[in-house]
Design an enzyme around this catalytic site. Structure first.
Site, short mmCIF file in Angstrom:
data_model
loop_
_atom_site.label_atom_id
_atom_site.label_comp_id
_atom_site.label_asym_id
_atom_site.label_seq_id
_atom_site.Cartn_x
_atom_site.Cartn_y
_atom_site.Cartn_z
CG ASN A 1 -1.69 1.23 1.44
OD1 ASN A 1 -1.78 2.06 0.53
ND2 ASN A 1 -2.26 1.40 2.63
CE LYS B 1 0.08 3.18 4.90
NZ LYS B 1 0.34 3.27 6.34
CG HIS C 1 -5.55 2.10 5.67
ND1 HIS C 1 -5.02 2.97 6.60
CD2 HIS C 1 -4.58 1.21 5.38
CE1 HIS C 1 -3.76 2.61 6.85
NE2 HIS C 1 -3.48 1.55 6.13
CD GLU D 1 -2.48 5.53 6.97
OE1 GLU D 1 -2.55 5.48 5.73
OE2 GLU D 1 -1.51 5.07 7.62
CD GLU E 1 -2.97 -2.17 7.70
OE1 GLU E 1 -1.82 -2.33 7.27
OE2 GLU E 1 -3.71 -1.26 7.34
N GLY F 1 3.42 2.41 10.77
CA GLY F 1 4.42 3.44 10.56
C GLY F 1 5.22 3.81 11.80
CB SER G 1 6.02 -1.65 11.87
OG SER G 1 5.67 -0.32 12.16
P1 13P Z 1 3.51 0.49 7.57
O1 13P Z 1 3.94 -0.82 6.96
O2 13P Z 1 4.22 1.68 7.00
O3 13P Z 1 3.52 0.43 9.06
O4 13P Z 1 1.97 0.71 7.14
C1 13P Z 1 1.08 -0.33 7.32
C2 13P Z 1 -0.18 0.01 6.62
O5 13P Z 1 -0.92 0.88 7.06
C3 13P Z 1 -0.48 -0.69 5.37
O6 13P Z 1 -1.79 -0.43 4.95
#
Ligand code: 13P
Length: 231
Positions: free
Chosen positions: A8, A10, A91, A93, A157, A163, A195
Site C-alpha cells: 500500500n 498510500k 484503512h 487512515e 492493522e 508506521g 511495520s
Molecule cells: P507500515 O507498513 O508503514 O507500518 O503501514 C502499514 C499500513 O498501514 C499498510 O496499509
C-alpha cells in the site's frame, strides 16, 4: 495457502516511482499473490508495467457511489476498468483522517463487490483500546460492518503499529487473527499490517492465523518489498 502480500503506497508515488519500483517487481517472476496499490493517478501506468507479470493491481479506496455528480470520486467500475482486481476499504487512515464510518464503509464494500473487485477490509484498534484490554472486542465490532455480505479479505492493522516501527507481538497477532476467523469463518483470509519489513515478514507469516501481509513503508523500496514475499 500461498500468502497474499499487498503493498500500500498510500500518498506516495510518481511516474518515476512506477518505473523504479514497479518495473523490478514486474521482472521478478512473482505470482498473483502479490498486489501493489499505488495512488489512483498511477493505476493505469502501473497496469502497463505489471501486465507482463502476474503481479496484480489494487486500489487504496473506492467511492460509495456507482456514478453521477460526485466530484472527486472514483467508482469501483472505474478501478476495474483500469486493471484493478482488488481494493482496500476502511484503512485506519481513511477512518481517522477522513471520518469514514461503518455505514459509509459498508456502501464502499458493496460497490466493490458489485463489480467483482476483491475487498481487503481493514480493521485495527488504537493504542488506548488495546491498553484497556478491548482490542478483540473492538475489532469484532468493526467487522459487524460486513454482516450478511459476501466474503471479503480482512486486514488486521493495529493503529499503534502503523508506521511506528513497533509490530504487535506473536501472541497479540495470533489472538486477534484467530478471533477474526472464529467470527468470520476459518476460510476468510486475514492479513497482518503494521511495520512489516523484510526482516520480520517471514516470522509474522509463520504466526497461526496469518494468511498474508499488508505493507506500507516497506513497499516503497522494490528490493525490500520483494524480500517480504516468500519464495
Ligand atoms: P507500515 O507498513 O508503514 O507500518 O503501514 C502499514 C499500513 O498501514 C499498510 O496499509
Amino acid at each position: 495457502m500461498t500468502p497474499l502480500i499487498i503493498g500500500n503506497w498510500k500518498l506516495n508515488g510518481s511516474i518515476e516511482m512506477i518505473k523504479s519500483i514497479l518495473q523490478p517487481i514486474a521482472d521478478a517472476g512473482l505470482g498473483e499473490n502479490v498486489v501493489v496499490c499505488p495512488p489512483t493517478p498511477y493505476l493505469l501506468p502501473a497496469h502497463d508495467v505489471l501486465k507482463s507479470s502476474k503481479v496484480r493491481l489494487g486500489a487504496q479506496d473506492v467511492s460509495q457511489y456507482a456514478q453521477g455528480a460526485y466530484t472527486g470520486e472514483v467508482s469501483a467500475a472505474m478501478l476495474k476498468d483500469v486493471g484493478c482486481s482488488l481494493t482496500l476499504v476502511g484503512h485506519s487512515e481513511r477512518r481517522g483522517y477522513f471520518g469514514e464510518n461503518t455505514p459509509l464503509l459498508r456502501k464502499k464494500v458493496e460497490q466493490a463487490l458489485e463489480v467483482g473487485l476483491e475487498v481487503v477490509f481493514c480493521v485495527g484498534e488504537r493504542l488506548e483500546v488495546r491498553e484497556e484490554g478491548n482490542a478483540i472486542a473492538f475489532v469484532l465490532e468493526e467487522l459487524q460492518c460486513l454482516r450478511n455480505l459476501p466474503p471479503v479479505i480482512v486486514a488486521y492493522e493495529p493503529v499503534w503499529a502503523i508506521g511506528t516501527g513497533r509490530t504487535a507481538t506473536t501472541v497479540e497477532i495470533a489472538e486477534v487473527h484467530c478471533a477474526i476467523k472464529a467470527a468470520m469463518g476459518e476460510n476468510v483470509p486475514v492479513l497482518y499490517g503494521g511495520s512489516v519489513k523484510a526482516d520480520n515478514a517471514a516470522s509474522i507469516l509463520a504466526i497461526d492465523g496469518v494468511d498474508g501481509l499488508l505493507i506500507g513503508g516497506a513497499s516503497l523500496k522494490a528490493e525490500e518489498f520483494m524480500a517480504t514475499v516468500p519464495r
